[in-house]
Design a protein around this motif. Structure first.
Motif, short mmCIF file in Angstrom:
data_model
loop_
_atom_site.label_atom_id
_atom_site.label_comp_id
_atom_site.label_asym_id
_atom_site.label_seq_id
_atom_site.Cartn_x
_atom_site.Cartn_y
_atom_site.Cartn_z
N ARG A 1 0.82 -1.22 0.00
CA ARG A 1 0.00 0.00 0.00
C ARG A 1 0.86 1.27 0.00
O ARG A 1 0.34 2.37 -0.11
CB ARG A 1 -0.93 0.01 1.20
CG ARG A 1 -1.96 -1.10 1.12
CD ARG A 1 -3.00 -0.96 2.22
NE ARG A 1 -4.07 -1.90 2.02
CZ ARG A 1 -5.15 -1.67 1.29
NH1 ARG A 1 -5.29 -0.53 0.67
NH2 ARG A 1 -6.08 -2.59 1.18
N ASP A 2 2.15 1.10 0.13
CA ASP A 2 3.06 2.24 0.20
C ASP A 2 3.58 2.63 -1.18
O ASP A 2 3.62 1.81 -2.10
CB ASP A 2 4.24 1.92 1.12
CG ASP A 2 3.82 1.78 2.56
OD1 ASP A 2 3.26 2.76 3.10
OD2 ASP A 2 4.03 0.70 3.14
N ASP A 3 4.00 3.87 -1.30
CA ASP A 3 4.66 4.37 -2.49
C ASP A 3 6.09 4.72 -2.09
O ASP A 3 6.29 5.55 -1.20
CB ASP A 3 3.91 5.61 -3.01
CG ASP A 3 4.57 6.21 -4.22
OD1 ASP A 3 5.47 7.07 -4.04
OD2 ASP A 3 4.23 5.82 -5.35
N ARG A 4 7.05 4.09 -2.73
CA ARG A 4 8.45 4.29 -2.34
C ARG A 4 8.87 5.76 -2.39
O ARG A 4 9.49 6.26 -1.46
CB ARG A 4 9.37 3.46 -3.24
CG ARG A 4 9.26 1.97 -3.05
CD ARG A 4 10.22 1.27 -4.01
NE ARG A 4 10.07 -0.17 -3.97
CZ ARG A 4 9.67 -0.89 -5.01
NH1 ARG A 4 9.42 -0.33 -6.18
NH2 ARG A 4 9.56 -2.20 -4.89
N ALA A 5 8.54 6.44 -3.48
CA ALA A 5 8.96 7.84 -3.64
C ALA A 5 8.31 8.74 -2.58
O ALA A 5 8.99 9.58 -1.98
CB ALA A 5 8.64 8.34 -5.04
N ALA A 6 7.03 8.56 -2.35
CA ALA A 6 6.34 9.38 -1.35
C ALA A 6 6.87 9.08 0.05
O ALA A 6 7.05 10.00 0.86
CB ALA A 6 4.83 9.14 -1.41
N MET A 7 7.14 7.82 0.33
CA MET A 7 7.69 7.45 1.64
C MET A 7 9.07 8.07 1.83
O MET A 7 9.36 8.65 2.88
CB MET A 7 7.76 5.94 1.77
CG MET A 7 8.13 5.47 3.17
SD MET A 7 7.92 3.69 3.38
CE MET A 7 9.51 3.12 2.88
N ARG A 8 9.92 7.99 0.82
CA ARG A 8 11.25 8.59 0.91
C ARG A 8 11.16 10.11 1.09
O ARG A 8 11.93 10.69 1.85
CB ARG A 8 12.07 8.26 -0.33
CG ARG A 8 12.65 6.87 -0.33
CD ARG A 8 13.51 6.67 -1.57
NE ARG A 8 14.27 5.45 -1.48
CZ ARG A 8 14.23 4.48 -2.38
NH1 ARG A 8 13.44 4.58 -3.45
NH2 ARG A 8 14.96 3.39 -2.23
N ASP B 1 17.55 5.42 1.36
CA ASP B 1 18.17 5.66 0.05
C ASP B 1 19.42 4.84 -0.19
O ASP B 1 20.20 5.14 -1.09
CB ASP B 1 18.51 7.15 -0.09
CG ASP B 1 17.27 8.01 -0.21
OD1 ASP B 1 16.36 7.63 -0.97
OD2 ASP B 1 17.21 9.06 0.46
N GLN B 2 19.64 3.79 0.58
CA GLN B 2 20.85 3.00 0.42
C GLN B 2 20.92 2.26 -0.90
O GLN B 2 22.00 2.05 -1.44
CB GLN B 2 20.99 1.96 1.56
CG GLN B 2 21.54 2.53 2.84
CD GLN B 2 21.79 1.43 3.87
OE1 GLN B 2 21.98 0.26 3.54
NE2 GLN B 2 21.80 1.81 5.13
N TRP B 3 19.79 1.83 -1.44
CA TRP B 3 19.84 0.97 -2.62
C TRP B 3 18.64 1.19 -3.55
O TRP B 3 17.82 0.29 -3.74
CB TRP B 3 19.94 -0.49 -2.18
CG TRP B 3 20.54 -1.38 -3.20
CD1 TRP B 3 21.81 -1.35 -3.67
CD2 TRP B 3 19.88 -2.44 -3.90
NE1 TRP B 3 21.99 -2.33 -4.60
CE2 TRP B 3 20.81 -3.02 -4.76
CE3 TRP B 3 18.60 -2.96 -3.86
CZ2 TRP B 3 20.52 -4.08 -5.59
CZ3 TRP B 3 18.31 -4.03 -4.69
CH2 TRP B 3 19.26 -4.58 -5.54
N PRO B 4 18.53 2.40 -4.14
CA PRO B 4 17.42 2.64 -5.06
C PRO B 4 17.55 1.77 -6.31
O PRO B 4 18.67 1.41 -6.68
CB PRO B 4 17.56 4.11 -5.42
CG PRO B 4 18.71 4.66 -4.67
CD PRO B 4 19.39 3.54 -3.95
N PRO B 5 16.45 1.43 -6.94
CA PRO B 5 15.12 1.99 -6.71
C PRO B 5 14.38 1.33 -5.55
O PRO B 5 13.34 1.80 -5.13
CB PRO B 5 14.38 1.69 -8.03
CG PRO B 5 14.97 0.40 -8.47
CD PRO B 5 16.43 0.47 -8.06
#
Length: 172
Positions: free
Chosen positions: A40-47, A57-61
């Motif tokens: 249910r999460d969005d990676r970009a919004a969470m970051r 941000d250790q290992w994007p994406p």
């Protein structure tokens, strides 16, 4: 507690305002909080909302990381497939995990992820599946430093023997 681990589904729709609300809810905690995304999460919004959480941000994406600040090493594994309920561990993520674990074979390790890699026997939950469970089990089995695997997704308390260690799901 010394720290808090949140195993995903931090919000319902992945919107930035939802993460702002989560930040307000977590603000009274004095200990470090480590997050991993759920379906249910969005990676970009969470970051973006947790931009002060450098480990994200250790290992994007992907949101995969290692925290070495505790007697128990924390290794976070991203199992999210955007817009899907089920989880997946592709070769890229599994290779990262394998290399990360091989780097510290004598350090007790906690593996955190959102989707449980084992059957929960809750039909409505298991039908979405988890792709990569067998490959993950092989990695976990050859890394006895993994003390426990912590998962989310199911929102119920479940404990399961997985690949020579104990895996647990935390309730919501």
């Amino acid at each position: 507690p010394d720290l808090v681990v949140a195993t995903g589904d931090l919000v319902d729709g992945g919107r930035i305002e939802e993460y702002a609300h989560v930040r307000r809810l977590l603000a009274p905690l004095s200990m470090p909080v480590y997050l991993i995304p759920g379906n249910r999460d969005d990676r970009a919004a969470m970051r973006s909302a947790f931009s002060d959480h450098d480990y994200l941000d250790q290992w994007p994406p992907f949101v995969q990381y290692v925290v070495e600040d505790w007697p128990l090493r924390i290794v976070a594994l991203d199992t999210v497939v955007p817009t899907e309920s089920g989880g997946r561990l592709c070769t890229e993520r599994l290779d990262w995990l394998d290399q990360t674990l091989a780097a510290r074979p004598d350090t007790p390790t906690l593996l955190i992820m959102h989707h449980p890699p084992f059957p929960t026997f809750i039909g409505s939950k298991d039908r979405f599946g988890f792709d990569g469970s067998e490959a993950l089990a092989q990695i976990v089995a050859r890394n006895p430093q993994i003390e426990r695997v912590l998962c989310g997704h199911i929102h119920r308390s479940v404990t399961f023997r997985f690949a020579g260690t104990i895996a647990s799901i935390c309730p919501s």
